[in-house]
Design a protein around this motif. Structure first.
Motif, PDB file in Angstrom:
ATOM      1  N   VAL A  61       0.788  -1.325  -0.129  1.00 29.33           N
ATOM      2  CA  VAL A  61      -0.107  -0.018   0.117  1.00 29.33           C
ATOM      3  C   VAL A  61       0.962   1.277  -0.045  1.00 29.33           C
ATOM      4  O   VAL A  61       1.884   1.520   0.894  1.00 29.33           O
ATOM      5  CB  VAL A  61      -0.983   0.038   1.302  1.00 29.33           C
ATOM      6  CG1 VAL A  61      -1.774   1.192   1.306  1.00 29.33           C
ATOM      7  CG2 VAL A  61      -1.819  -1.162   1.499  1.00 29.33           C
ATOM      8  N   HIS A 119      -1.851  -1.240  -3.959  1.00 32.26           N
ATOM      9  CA  HIS A 119      -2.898   0.083  -3.699  1.00 32.26           C
ATOM     10  C   HIS A 119      -2.389   1.308  -3.320  1.00 32.26           C
ATOM     11  O   HIS A 119      -1.400   1.435  -2.896  1.00 32.26           O
ATOM     12  CB  HIS A 119      -3.870  -0.555  -2.604  1.00 32.26           C
ATOM     13  CG  HIS A 119      -4.380  -1.863  -2.401  1.00 32.26           C
ATOM     14  ND1 HIS A 119      -5.680  -2.058  -2.981  1.00 32.26           N
ATOM     15  CD2 HIS A 119      -3.938  -2.952  -2.075  1.00 32.26           C
ATOM     16  CE1 HIS A 119      -5.737  -3.342  -2.831  1.00 32.26           C
ATOM     17  NE2 HIS A 119      -4.825  -3.850  -2.583  1.00 32.26           N
ATOM     18  N   GLN A 126     -10.808   5.404   2.188  1.00 31.96           N
ATOM     19  CA  GLN A 126      -9.979   4.170   1.390  1.00 31.96           C
ATOM     20  C   GLN A 126      -9.238   3.242   2.245  1.00 31.96           C
ATOM     21  O   GLN A 126      -9.248   2.102   1.987  1.00 31.96           O
ATOM     22  CB  GLN A 126      -9.005   5.068   0.586  1.00 31.96           C
ATOM     23  CG  GLN A 126      -9.678   6.021  -0.814  1.00 31.96           C
ATOM     24  CD  GLN A 126      -8.528   6.593  -1.470  1.00 31.96           C
ATOM     25  OE1 GLN A 126      -7.664   5.880  -1.984  1.00 31.96           O
ATOM     26  NE2 GLN A 126      -8.496   7.772  -1.309  1.00 31.96           N
ATOM     27  N   LEU A 136      -9.540  -1.361   2.883  1.00 35.79           N
ATOM     28  CA  LEU A 136      -8.367  -2.363   2.750  1.00 35.79           C
ATOM     29  C   LEU A 136      -8.474  -3.082   3.739  1.00 35.79           C
ATOM     30  O   LEU A 136      -8.804  -3.430   4.571  1.00 35.79           O
ATOM     31  CB  LEU A 136      -7.044  -1.345   2.854  1.00 35.79           C
ATOM     32  CG  LEU A 136      -6.845  -0.462   1.892  1.00 35.79           C
ATOM     33  CD1 LEU A 136      -5.714   0.476   2.110  1.00 35.79           C
ATOM     34  CD2 LEU A 136      -6.598  -0.977   0.357  1.00 35.79           C
TER      35      LEU A 136
END
Length: 198
Positions: free
Chosen positions: A135, A170, A194, A198
């Motif tokens: 990420v 991501h 967001q 996850l």
């Protein structure tokens, strides 16, 4: 399970990407409370840019190492091992002058190792470092279209991690940070939404 956190912003308490890496760390450690957390601050403890000895230590077989390569091998390999042993990797990546900070590039240079994280075959390059979630905590002063003019940050990271085989990638991004506190607040609120997914 191991979670690796990488910070590369040189703006200290004013860093937006560090707010994002902290939010991501909080999210994943709450989700996986038994996970081991490993943190690497590339500003407080910078990695040297690679030179002849460090490149050889990373890429050459150990029986071909010079004395200089032997001296740096353990610390060089430790960076790669830390990454390969992690199930989740959180990377703080602010945009500096249209790309990533040089200290983050020095970290990436330890991850792309022939025969360990990628190899070339009949069908071209094959990434070998998949099987983990990466990420990217991205922050930018303006709004940049990925792959557009002057955007060499998220595109570079997407290409790099794809090259070594990471498909679970991501981006959590705060754009327009240069437009003032209100824009930052809006960007952080959107980013946290967001992160929750996850």
């Amino acid at each position: 399970m191991q979670i690796l956190r990488i910070d590369s912003a040189s703006t200290g308490d004013n860093s937006i990407s560090r707010q994002l890496t902290q939010a991501l760390t909080d999210h994943f450690t709450a989700k996986y409370p038994d996970a081991k957390l490993v943190a690497r601050n590339l500003v407080a403890n910078p990695l040297p840019h690679i030179d002849d000895a460090r490149t050889g230590a990373i890429r050459q077989p150990t029986d071909a190492h010079t004395d200089e390569m032997k001296q740096v091998f353990d610390e060089e390999r430790a960076v790669l091992t830390e990454f390969l042993e992690s199930d989740i990797v959180i990377v703080g990546a602010p945009m500096y002058n249209f790309t990533i900070p040089s200290q983050l590039k020095a970290w990436l240079d330890r991850l792309a190792v022939p025969r360990l994280t990628f190899r070339y075959g009949e069908n071209g390059v094959e990434g070998l470092a998949g099987g983990r979630k990466v990420v990217i905590a991205s922050s930018r002063g303006g709004a940049y279209e990925q792959g557009g003019a002057a955007e060499h940050q998220e595109t570079l990271l997407r290409d790099f991690f794809g090259f070594i085989g990471v498909t679970d990638l991501h981006f959590v991004t705060v754009n327009n940070a240069g437009f003032g506190p209100e824009a930052v607040e809006q960007g952080l609120a959107s980013a946290k939404e967001q992160i929750a997914e996850l």
